[in-house]
Design a protein around this motif. Structure first.
Motif, PDB file in Angstrom:
ATOM      1  N   VAL A  90       1.101  -1.089   0.077  1.00  0.00           N
ATOM      2  CA  VAL A  90      -0.066  -0.514  -0.026  1.00  0.00           C
ATOM      3  C   VAL A  90       0.789   0.944   0.322  1.00  0.00           C
ATOM      4  CG1 VAL A  90      -1.349   1.696   1.187  1.00  0.00           C
ATOM      5  CG2 VAL A  90      -1.798  -1.650   1.104  1.00  0.00           C
ATOM      6  N   VAL A  92       0.767   4.844   0.603  1.00  0.00           N
ATOM      7  CA  VAL A  92       0.140   5.646   1.324  1.00  0.00           C
ATOM      8  C   VAL A  92      -0.045   7.383   1.366  1.00  0.00           C
ATOM      9  CG1 VAL A  92      -0.323   6.428   3.847  1.00  0.00           C
ATOM     10  CG2 VAL A  92      -0.115   4.486   3.813  1.00  0.00           C
ATOM     11  N   LEU A 120      -7.265   3.678  -3.084  1.00  0.00           N
ATOM     12  CA  LEU A 120      -8.383   3.614  -1.493  1.00  0.00           C
ATOM     13  C   LEU A 120      -8.787   4.920  -0.732  1.00  0.00           C
ATOM     14  CD1 LEU A 120      -6.361   1.033  -0.128  1.00  0.00           C
ATOM     15  CD2 LEU A 120      -7.749   0.664  -0.944  1.00  0.00           C
ATOM     16  N   LEU A 125      -8.622   2.166   3.576  1.00  0.00           N
ATOM     17  CA  LEU A 125      -7.474   2.509   3.823  1.00  0.00           C
ATOM     18  C   LEU A 125      -7.135   2.199   5.216  1.00  0.00           C
ATOM     19  CD1 LEU A 125      -4.654   2.961   2.982  1.00  0.00           C
ATOM     20  CD2 LEU A 125      -4.433   5.624   4.338  1.00  0.00           C
ATOM     21  N   GLY A 139      -4.613   6.067  -0.114  1.00  0.00           N
ATOM     22  CA  GLY A 139      -4.111   5.378  -0.517  1.00  0.00           C
ATOM     23  C   GLY A 139      -4.075   4.385  -1.852  1.00  0.00           C
TER      24      GLY A 139
END
Length: 391
Positions: A90, A92, A120, A125, A139
């Motif tokens: 992921v 961020v 996301l 997230l 994200g």
């Protein structure tokens, strides 16, 4: 001094060299693999082990997706699961600006026909990263990414290559290259290897091999730094990547936490030494504390760096030689090449076998640096890294 005759003289004992040795041996070539130190002693054995398709340069995506299939079936390929964990990765977004950048990235991918990444919102997230600070904006996730145990994986590829017939010479340095009558002669500290084909998977030292073939390139030795913290209770599944700040962050199955992301120490490739930069390590630790307050009581138990090769455009060289017949390069993976190891071995075997690659590699040609010799600064490379998100 002895002379060994082979079909392929292969330089380098990292993941790419071991993978190439494996795939070539399984196609019936007699391979002699020459490594000046030990298997996985440099970048391949000391990196964070992330295997990601997320945020790849578009030219790398076909290779990365094909390589992930090989990682997913590592036990069938090399008799070892390599510690592969399909936990996702992921990126961020800490700000709305970060999120806009990731939105642009996903639009680019969809336009190119790729759908392996997913944007996301904040709630989605936090479902994926429940311990993340609540001020983050969103994200980008690739759910089929994950991580492996890098040293375990490199040794597994090496064992499989040897079992398939490759001959491995460690603690053996290649010191001279010449070609006469269609036969390559590689002089080493343990004798001479004569072969029809030469493969250069020399990592941070791959540029020296290319220069010996008359095609110097602006490869730079770098020292990405990592830290590991003592075990903490489980709080994280995917690997976390920073969008505007340098960070990779994962919790292993044992509970330890590995922190990396591109902050560099100092590399001396000639002396094979690195020096940590504790101010930059402190910056990495601060990013982790900002994003994951649960880490405030964690204890850093070790920090280290390895020597890797970086090209000015952060793309590897995967290419036939432009100056010599029957010579091929795979080096300069710019601190994100470990995931590509399985497929790069296949592509090198393709090139040796047929002179053509089964996947597009024109973007990685060694000829793209003709006349260029400057090295990028870390700051410039960082800007290029961010540019990869939207270009």
């Amino acid at each position: 001094m002895t002379t060994i005759k082979a079909d392929v003289a292969l330089i380098g004992g990292g993941i790419h060299g071991c993978s190439a040795a494996l795939h070539l041996a399984r196609r019936g070539y007699r391979v002699v693999q020459i490594e000046k130190d030990g298997i996985g002693q440099h970048a391949s054995g000391v990196n964070a082990g992330g295997v990601r398709q997320l945020l790849r340069h578009p030219a790398e995506i076909p290779l990365s997706r094909a390589s992930m299939e090989l990682w997913r079936h590592a036990r069938e390929l090399v008799g070892d699961d390599c510690g592969f964990q399909e936990k996702g990765q992921v990126a961020v977004a800490e700000t709305d600006e970060d999120l806009a950048r990731l939105q642009a990235r996903i639009e680019l991918l969809y336009a190119l026909g790729h759908q392996h990444e997913e944007l996301l919102g904040p709630n989605e997230l936090f479902d994926v990263l429940p311990a993340l600070a609540r001020w983050c904006a969103g994200g980008l996730i690739c759910r089929s990414d994950g991580f492996v145990s890098p040293y375990q994986a490199t040794l597994a590829f090496s064992r499989a290559a040897i079992e398939s017939g490759a001959e491995l010479l460690t603690q053996t340095r290649a010191v001279g290259f010449s070609r006469k009558g269609g036969i390559w002669r590689v002089d080493t500290t343990a004798g001479t290897v004569e072969a029809t084909f030469l493969v250069n998977c020399g990592g941070a030292w791959g540029g020296a091999v290319a220069a010996a073939l008359g095609e110097p390139v602006p490869v730079e030795a770098i020292a990405p730094m990592l830290m590991v913290c003592a075990r903490v209770p489980h709080f994280l599944d995917p690997v976390v990547i920073g969008t505007s700040r340098k960070l990779t962050f994962k919790q292993t199955m044992s509970g330890t936490v590995v922190i990396g992301g591109g902050h560099l120490g100092t590399a001396d490739a000639q002396r094979q030494e690195t020096e940590l930069d504790f101010m930059r390590l402190s910056a990495s630790a601060q990013t982790v504390l900002d994003l994951f307050p649960v880490m405030r009581r964690a204890t850093v138990v070790r920090a280290w760096s390895g020597i890797e090769a970086r090209m000015p455009d952060n793309l590897p060289v995967i290419s036939p030689s432009s100056t010599e017949d029957n010579a091929f390069h795979a080096f300069g993976f710019s601190a994100h090449g470990f995931q590509l190891g399985p497929i790069v071995g296949t592509l090198i075997a393709d090139l040796v076998d047929t002179g053509r690659s089964s996947l597009p590699i024109d973007a990685f040609s060694i000829t793209r640096f003709n006349g260029e010799h400057a090295h990028p600064s870390e700051e410039a490379a960082g800007r290029e890294r961010l540019d990869l998100i939207t270009h």
